[in-house]
Structures are given as structure tokens and as C-alpha cells.
Write a protein that holds these residues in place. Structure first.
Motif, mmCIF file in Angstrom:
data_model
loop_
_atom_site.group_PDB
_atom_site.id
_atom_site.type_symbol
_atom_site.label_atom_id
_atom_site.label_comp_id
_atom_site.label_asym_id
_atom_site.label_seq_id
_atom_site.Cartn_x
_atom_site.Cartn_y
_atom_site.Cartn_z
ATOM 1 N N TRP A 10 0.797 -1.235 0.000
ATOM 2 C CA TRP A 10 0.000 0.000 0.000
ATOM 3 C C TRP A 10 0.823 1.277 0.000
ATOM 4 C CZ3 TRP A 10 -2.221 -3.550 4.011
ATOM 5 C CH2 TRP A 10 -3.214 -4.371 3.450
ATOM 6 N N GLY A 11 2.054 1.191 0.459
ATOM 7 C CA GLY A 11 2.898 2.369 0.466
ATOM 8 C C GLY A 11 3.703 2.511 -0.819
ATOM 9 N N LEU A 12 4.478 1.487 -1.161
ATOM 10 C CA LEU A 12 5.331 1.572 -2.345
ATOM 11 C C LEU A 12 4.570 1.292 -3.635
ATOM 12 C CD1 LEU A 12 8.575 -0.152 -1.007
ATOM 13 C CD2 LEU A 12 8.107 2.289 -1.240
ATOM 14 N N PHE A 13 3.955 0.125 -3.729
ATOM 15 C CA PHE A 13 3.221 -0.244 -4.949
ATOM 16 C C PHE A 13 2.016 0.673 -5.152
ATOM 17 C CE2 PHE A 13 -0.149 -3.276 -6.658
ATOM 18 C CZ PHE A 13 0.207 -3.113 -7.978
ATOM 19 N N GLY A 14 1.114 0.693 -4.193
ATOM 20 C CA GLY A 14 -0.063 1.545 -4.321
ATOM 21 C C GLY A 14 0.292 3.015 -4.365
ATOM 22 N N LEU A 35 10.771 11.092 -7.938
ATOM 23 C CA LEU A 35 11.207 10.440 -6.706
ATOM 24 C C LEU A 35 10.692 11.168 -5.479
ATOM 25 C CD1 LEU A 35 12.878 8.474 -8.335
ATOM 26 C CD2 LEU A 35 14.793 8.895 -6.786
ATOM 27 N N GLY A 36 10.562 12.493 -5.596
ATOM 28 C CA GLY A 36 10.073 13.262 -4.460
ATOM 29 C C GLY A 36 8.669 12.879 -4.045
ATOM 30 N N THR A 37 7.865 12.445 -5.009
ATOM 31 C CA THR A 37 6.494 12.049 -4.676
ATOM 32 C C THR A 37 6.465 10.751 -3.874
ATOM 33 O OG1 THR A 37 6.176 10.770 -6.713
ATOM 34 C CG2 THR A 37 5.642 13.118 -6.794
ATOM 35 N N LEU A 38 7.580 10.018 -3.855
ATOM 36 C CA LEU A 38 7.636 8.731 -3.166
ATOM 37 C C LEU A 38 8.309 8.835 -1.800
ATOM 38 C CD1 LEU A 38 8.731 6.611 -6.271
ATOM 39 C CD2 LEU A 38 6.410 7.045 -5.450
ATOM 40 N N VAL A 39 8.480 10.057 -1.293
ATOM 41 C CA VAL A 39 9.205 10.265 -0.040
ATOM 42 C C VAL A 39 8.486 9.637 1.159
ATOM 43 C CG1 VAL A 39 8.124 12.487 0.532
ATOM 44 C CG2 VAL A 39 10.475 12.011 1.270
ATOM 45 N N ARG A 40 7.194 9.376 1.008
ATOM 46 C CA ARG A 40 6.434 8.791 2.110
ATOM 47 C C ARG A 40 7.040 7.465 2.574
ATOM 48 N NH1 ARG A 40 0.065 7.319 1.517
ATOM 49 N NH2 ARG A 40 0.834 6.934 -0.574
ATOM 50 N N GLY A 41 7.579 6.681 1.641
ATOM 51 C CA GLY A 41 8.181 5.406 2.019
ATOM 52 C C GLY A 41 9.360 5.585 2.948
ATOM 53 N N ARG A 42 10.188 6.574 2.657
ATOM 54 C CA ARG A 42 11.366 6.838 3.493
ATOM 55 C C ARG A 42 10.945 7.302 4.885
ATOM 56 N NH1 ARG A 42 15.531 9.761 -0.044
ATOM 57 N NH2 ARG A 42 15.770 7.624 -0.793
ATOM 58 N N PHE A 63 17.699 -0.134 3.231
ATOM 59 C CA PHE A 63 16.603 -0.016 2.271
ATOM 60 C C PHE A 63 15.882 1.316 2.413
ATOM 61 C CE2 PHE A 63 13.441 -0.674 5.288
ATOM 62 C CZ PHE A 63 12.690 -1.842 5.262
ATOM 63 N N GLU A 64 15.182 1.683 1.334
ATOM 64 C CA GLU A 64 14.638 3.042 1.179
ATOM 65 C C GLU A 64 15.756 4.083 1.263
ATOM 66 O OE1 GLU A 64 11.593 4.461 0.380
ATOM 67 O OE2 GLU A 64 11.190 2.427 -0.234
ATOM 68 N N GLY A 65 16.931 3.709 0.776
ATOM 69 C CA GLY A 65 18.073 4.614 0.756
ATOM 70 C C GLY A 65 19.154 4.193 1.726
ATOM 71 N N ASP A 66 20.364 3.961 1.216
ATOM 72 C CA ASP A 66 21.502 3.674 2.079
ATOM 73 C C ASP A 66 21.790 4.894 2.949
ATOM 74 O OD1 ASP A 66 24.198 1.922 2.380
ATOM 75 O OD2 ASP A 66 24.680 4.068 2.325
ATOM 76 N N GLY A 116 8.749 3.244 11.371
ATOM 77 C CA GLY A 116 8.734 1.825 11.716
ATOM 78 C C GLY A 116 9.936 1.434 12.546
ATOM 79 N N ALA A 117 11.108 1.980 12.198
ATOM 80 C CA ALA A 117 12.308 1.721 12.989
ATOM 81 C C ALA A 117 12.148 2.254 14.404
ATOM 82 C CB ALA A 117 13.526 2.363 12.322
ATOM 83 N N GLY A 118 11.514 3.424 14.521
ATOM 84 C CA GLY A 118 11.276 3.991 15.846
ATOM 85 C C GLY A 118 10.392 3.105 16.699
ATOM 86 N N SER A 119 9.359 2.527 16.099
ATOM 87 C CA SER A 119 8.460 1.648 16.855
ATOM 88 C C SER A 119 9.181 0.388 17.328
ATOM 89 C CB SER A 119 7.250 1.270 15.989
ATOM 90 O OG SER A 119 6.472 2.410 15.697
ATOM 91 N N ALA A 120 9.985 -0.201 16.457
ATOM 92 C CA ALA A 120 10.741 -1.400 16.850
ATOM 93 C C ALA A 120 11.701 -1.081 17.984
ATOM 94 C CB ALA A 120 11.494 -1.950 15.646
ATOM 95 N N THR A 121 12.310 0.094 17.928
ATOM 96 C CA THR A 121 13.237 0.509 18.982
ATOM 97 C C THR A 121 12.502 0.689 20.306
ATOM 98 O OG1 THR A 121 14.470 1.697 17.265
ATOM 99 C CG2 THR A 121 15.054 2.154 19.547
#
Length: 616
Positions: free
Chosen positions: A94-98, A269-276, A408-411, A282-287
Motif C-alpha cells: 500500500w505504500g510503495l506499490f499503491g 522520486l520526491g512524490t515517493l518520499v512517504r516510504g522513506r 533499504f529506502e536509501g543507504d 517503523g524503525a522507531g516503533s521497533a526501537t
């Protein structure tokens, strides 16, 4: 029952955050599944999310969605408290594909595909990364060549390095892929564009000319079916081109509302910034989940006896243990508030300048948040001793699943270079190559200046700085140290880059990369501190604000302590004052020790997803 601290953390999307948490709480964790069974379970949970309306949040109301872009990121963050393979799988669908169909397609694409994407009737994937080109997306080698006689694009993988790699949803479930390729028509290349390419038929068999391989077992996230895609002259109709930013007429004429391959590429690419931004959340939640487990374990685990009482000591009473966990907890709070501001900026962005600033801040926060996750989860594992190494106590899984977030989503290293570029004034409105050579050519030909702009709570911070003393716990002094470090490092970087000539530009930039990364990190640290200051200013409960003041002090001083070599080398701290910073961090850890459980409970993690035996 949420208290004032939980309410502040819930923030702008409080109701949605709580609803998403309730939905997550209804999903039941599973353990010890084989890889195939795990992927099947994740897909079934994805269906449950679709049935409950989870994906509707960020899609257009015209298709049954809620037009809430910021809310969709928040809902994704909440999934990070649960199974991370499920979170990533949802992000891919839903984020990347959609999201790519929504952002890069036009109404015809939306009408045809969005309802099925939202309902999960049409599982798909986002095929950007190639084996030979990961961060350097602008030079992908997959081609999409227009054939005017057939009114079709021919999508082709010219060599092994051009195959699409690590693609989520590709190995098992995906039926349609958004494929990024070099668009060629009439013998002329027009840069990277996205096309919709079917990869499986209704029975699940690969489409003609499409080769699908499973990437195999990974270090983590094995509930996600990552695969490789190779295209052998695969034909798709002209309508398969997602043509919001570039279209091809029936007779093969290319047109675009945006002039220049580079500017068009960055706009897409700027329109896809939501994924980053979502990855940072998500990393914050796991932490937070790791910290909740480690802190709660530290409040029950006892080790060694006190000579005066003979009683065993709770391990969180030891300063060394506090030092492990509490500065990391303070940083998680700081990053939470910075993430909240970033999501709001995504939701509200209204112009090109705002978009560029958003992209830069998203790059920096994603890098810092994911590196923080990697370091903190490892620390939490160690803080739980041998128990932390057992799979049943969840930390080992969190460690494995989040490890790839740094690439992922940018090194992360590449992303921080993007941040540094944005700090050079004359680069702000320039769109050039992402590679070091393109940057070096630019700085060699331009006057490079520096500007430091406050990003949050400007009035509050102006007041704090103007009225500040030199006391370590004076917030104005802390902000001044962060601002001064950033300004000094960025100005030094600009001076180094000005030495470049057209002949030496690449070497000059390459030799300054350590400086580039330090400049970016100093900038992100300052932006994060400002977000924390703004959050404390919003807190209306005096007792909670006082507690957050201490947490903010710990974030600020532990950050200064971590870079105290720079502060000493540049005369910002004397040796005696550097020692005082360390003592202040110790004192803050001791002062926050009684509040540790409240601080982790305020994250609102569903108890069912904290099922580690060491805390139950």
C-alpha cells in the motif's frame, strides 16, 4: 488508560494511532513457523488489515479512501509494534506499490487499479532496485523502449546487473509490478520512468518473458517474499506507462510538463518520499518495543547483593545499566517528536520549496532513526543478558528484522550526503546529479554559502537562546551548542569544497566525505532537539512537562557527550566542563530511573505484542 504523557506522544493523529493500536492488538503473534508457512501467515494477516480498512487511510476519497497521507504513515508506524514482516509487507503493497500508482499515475490508472490494490485483490510490488544499481537509481539499466507500430513498450533486462533485486512481494504473491526503467522512444532516452508490468497470471504462473527468482532466506524479515525479476523483451501496452510526469503519444512523441531529465527524475522520486518517512517511523516503533522489554526486565532482574542490606540489587539501579538504556530512551523520545513533525510536514506540504526541505529532512531522519534502532536494539539485547538472546524474548528477532532498515529506502551514508547538499545555500534550488561527480562539478562552479534555519518552535527557541546562561541544564545553552556545531562544521565543509577546480572536483569532494557526513549528522541532531523543545512547549500538564524537560536534557547532553571530542578540539568545552557533562548525564540517568517504566509504558505498545517471558 492514557495519561498526559501518552496523550502528548499520540499527537496530531491520536485517535487514528489508538485505533490502529487496537487493530494490531486483535492480530495474534505466531512463533517458530517455517519460511513458507510464515509468508503464508503474513499474507493472511495482510488480508485481515485490508478487511479492517487499514489501507484506506492514505488513498483518495474518490476510491473509498480517507485522503489522510500523514495518517497512513502513523498507521504504518503502529504496525512496527507487531510483526515487522507484516509491517514491511503492508508498506510494499500500500505504500510503495499503491503509492507509486497513486503518485505517478493519472486518473485512468487510478480508476483501473487503486480499488483492487486497496482491497488486496491485486497484490503488487515496487521494482526499482537493481543488482548493479541500488542507491544510483538515476542510472538504472532496465529499458522500456516504445514500439509505435505495436503501440507497446518493450521492457527488457539487458544484463544480470540490470535485474530487479530484493523486490518485496515478488517471490510469492505479487501479480503486477511498478517497474522503473530507462524510457526510450524514437531512439532517444528520456530518463527513468515507471511502468505497470504484469509478472504473474491469474493462476500464479510467471507471465511470458518474466523470470522470477526467490532471493532465499534472509537474516530477518523472512515473512516477506523478496524476489528477483528479469524481463526478456516483455511487451506492455502504451497505457502501462505511469504518465503523470512524462507521456508518450501513439506515434512515439515524448512530452513532459517538467523540463530536463534531472529535474523530472527528482520530481518523480520526491512524490515517493512517504516510504522513506515510513521506514523511519517503523524503525522507531521497533526501537521502542526493544526498550520497553529491556527496561521492564531491568526493573525485575536482580543481580549481586548490597553489603548493607544483603538484598539483591535490581539491575536498573546500577548506573552502568541506566547508562545503557536511558540515554537511548531519551533519544527515542526526541526522534518520536521529530518524526511527528516530519509526518505533519508531509501531510501539509504545499510548494516546491517545502517539498525539497521535506525530502532532505526525511533523508536525515531516516538515517539517524535506523542507525539508532540498530544500536539500541543491540544494547537492549545485551542488557537482558543470555535471556535477551533467546528468540522467545523477541529481541533477537527485532535485531534481525531491523538490520536491513539502514540500507533499504536509501543507504544511510548516501542519504546523509543528500542532507549535507541541502545545507549549502546555492544548492537549494539546483537539481543535479546525485552522484559525487555531479555534486563536485556543481560546487566547483558555484559560490557555496551556508544558512542555518530553525525548523520548529522558532519563537520558543529564540527566547531560550537570547536569555540563556552557561549552565549545562539551561536549554538555551544546549541549543546554542547544537547550532554552533552545525554552523561551524557546515561552513568548514563549504570552505573545503570551494577549493575545487573542474579538474580536481571529484577528488576534493571524495576527500571531504567524512566532513560531509559530520555536517549532516550535526544538522539532524539540531533539528531533532528543536522538535523535542517544541513538544515540551506543547505539554499542558506541568508535572509531565517537568519530566520531559529531564528527558530532553538527557538527550541534549548525551549527544554532546558522544561528540565531546569535537567540542573539546574546537574550544567549545574545556576538559573540566566536558567532565561536568558526563557527570550531568549520570545525574540525569539517576533522576529518571524512577520514571523509566512510565516512559516506556507511554509508548502504548499493545501488551499482546510484548509477550516476552522475561517480562510477563
Amino acid at each position: 488508560m492514557r495519561d498526559a504523557l501518552g496523550d502528548l506522544l499520540d499527537g496530531r493523529w491520536a485517535a487514528l494511532r489508538r485505533n490502529s493500536s487496537d487493530l494490531l492488538g486483535k492480530l495474534e503473534p505466531v512463533r517458530d513457523l517455517g519460511r513458507e508457512e510464515y509468508q503464508a501467515w503474513v499474507f493472511e494477516q495482510l488480508r485481515a488489515l485490508a478487511a479492517a480498512g487499514h489501507p484506506l487511510i492514505g488513498f483518495p476519497a474518490a476510491y473509498g479512501g480517507r485522503d489522510d497521507v500523514g495518517g497512513s504513515v502513523v498507521a504504518f508506524e503502529v504496525l512496527g509494534f507487531g510483526d515487522l514482516s507484516l509491517m514491511v509487507k503492508a508498506g510494499v503493497q500500500w505504500g510503495l506499490f499503491g503509492g507509486a500508482v497513486q503518485a505517478l499515475g493519472t486518473q485512468a490508472h487510478h480508476d483501473e487499479y487503486l480499488p483492487a490494490i486497496m482491497s488486496l485483490e491485486l497484490p503488487g510490488c515496487f521494482a526499482m532496485t537493481e543488482t548493479g544499481h541500488g542507491s544510483d537509481v538515476q542510472h538504472l539499466r532496465t529499458t522500456a523502449t516504445y514500439d509505435p507500430a505495436a503501440r507497446e513498450f518493450v521492457v527488457h533486462t539487458p544484463d544480470v546487473g540490470a535485474r530487479k533485486d530484493y523486490i518485496g512481494n515478488a517471490a510469492r504473491d505479487g501479480r503486477l509490478a511498478v517497474v522503473f526503467a530507462q524510457l526510450v522512444t524514437g531512439g532517444e532516452a528520456h530518463g527513468v520512468h515507471a511502468l505497470l508490468v504484469p509478472i504473474r497470471d491469474a493462476s500464479g504462473a510467471p507471465m511470458p518473458g518474466v523470470r522470477i527468482e526467490d532471493c532465499g532466506p534472509k537474516a530477518g524479515l523472512n515473512g516477506v517474499d523478496n524476489g528477483r525479476l528479469t524481463f526478456d523483451h516483455v511487451r506492455v501496452p502504451r497505457s502501462a506507462l505511469l504518465d503523470r510526469y512524462g507521456s508518450v503519444s501513439v506515434d512515439g512523441e515524448y512530452s513532459s510538463p517538467i523540463e530536463g531529465v534531472g529535474r523530472r527524475f527528482f520530481t518523480m522520486l520526491g512524490t515517493l518520499v512517504r516510504g522513506r518517512i515510513s521506514v523511519a517511523g517503523g524503525a522507531g516503533s521497533a526501537t521502542k518495543k526493544a526498550l520497553a522489554i529491556a527496561v521492564r526486565y531491568g526493573l525485575t532482574r536482580r543481580q549481586f547483593t548490597r553489603p548493607d542490606s544483603g538484598e539483591e540489587v535490581v539491575v536498573l539501579d546500577y548506573l552502568a545499566h541506566q547508562r545503557r538504556l536511558l540515554p537511548a530512551l531519551a533519544t527515542s523520545y526526541a526522534l518520536h517528536f521529530a518524526q511527528e513533525e516530519l509526518v505533519s510536514a508531509l501531510h501539509d506540504v504545499a510548494d516546491d520549496r517545502g517539498q525539497r526541505e521535506l525530502e532532505s529532512r526525511a533523508a536525515g531522519l531516516k538515517a539517524v532513526a535506523t542507525w539508532h534502532a540498530t544500536a539500541t536494539i543491540q544494547t537492549c539485547r545485551e542488557a537482558c543478558g543470555g535471556a535477551g538472546y533467546l528468540s522467545e524474548n523477541l529481541l533477537a528477532g527485532l535485531k534481525a528484522d531491523t538490520d536491513v532498515f539502514t540500507t533499504f529506502e536509501g543507504d544511510n551514508t548516501v542519504l546523509l550526503q543528500l542532507v549535507a547538499k541541502g545545507l549549502l545555500t546555492s544548492y537549494r534550488d539546483h537539481v543535479g546529479d546525485l552522484d559525487p561527480w555531479g555534486m563536485a562539478r556543481f560546487v566547483a562552479d558555484q559560490f557555496v554559502g551556508v544558512v542555518i534555519e530553525r525548523t520548529a518552535a522558532r519563537a520558543i527557541i529564540d527566547r531560550l537562546v537570547s536569555g540563556s546562561s552557561d549552565a549545562l541544564l539551561d536549554r538555551g545553552w544546549q541549543v546554542r551548542q547544537f547550532e554552533d556545531r552545525e554552523r561551524h562544521v557546515v561552513e568548514g565543509l563549504a570552505r573545503r569544497l570551494r577549493r575545487a577546480t573542474p579538474e580536481s572536483a571529484f577528488d576534493v569532494f571524495n576527500a571531504a566525505q567524512d566532513h560531509v557526513l559530520h555536517a549532516a549528522r550535526a544538522h539532524v541532531d539540531r533539528v531533532v532537539l528543536e522538535a523535542f523543545v517544541a513538544a515540551v512547549g506543547r505539554c499542558e500538564d506541568a508535572a509531565t512537562a517537568a519530566l520531559l524537560d529531564q528527558v530532553c536534557d538527557l538527550y541534549a547532553l548525551s549527544t554532546i557527550e558522544a561528540d565531546r571530542a569535537w567540542f573539546l578540539e574546537h574550544g567549545r568545552l574545556t576538559p573540566a566542563r566536558a567532565k561536568a557533562v558526563t557527570q550531568a548525564v549520570n545525574d540525569l540517568c539517576a533522576g529518571l530511573r524512577p520514571h523509566a517504566r512510565r516512559l516506556v509504558d507511554a509508548f502504548g505498545i499493545p501488551e499482546g505484542w510484548l509477550g516476552a517471558p522475561i517480562i510477563t
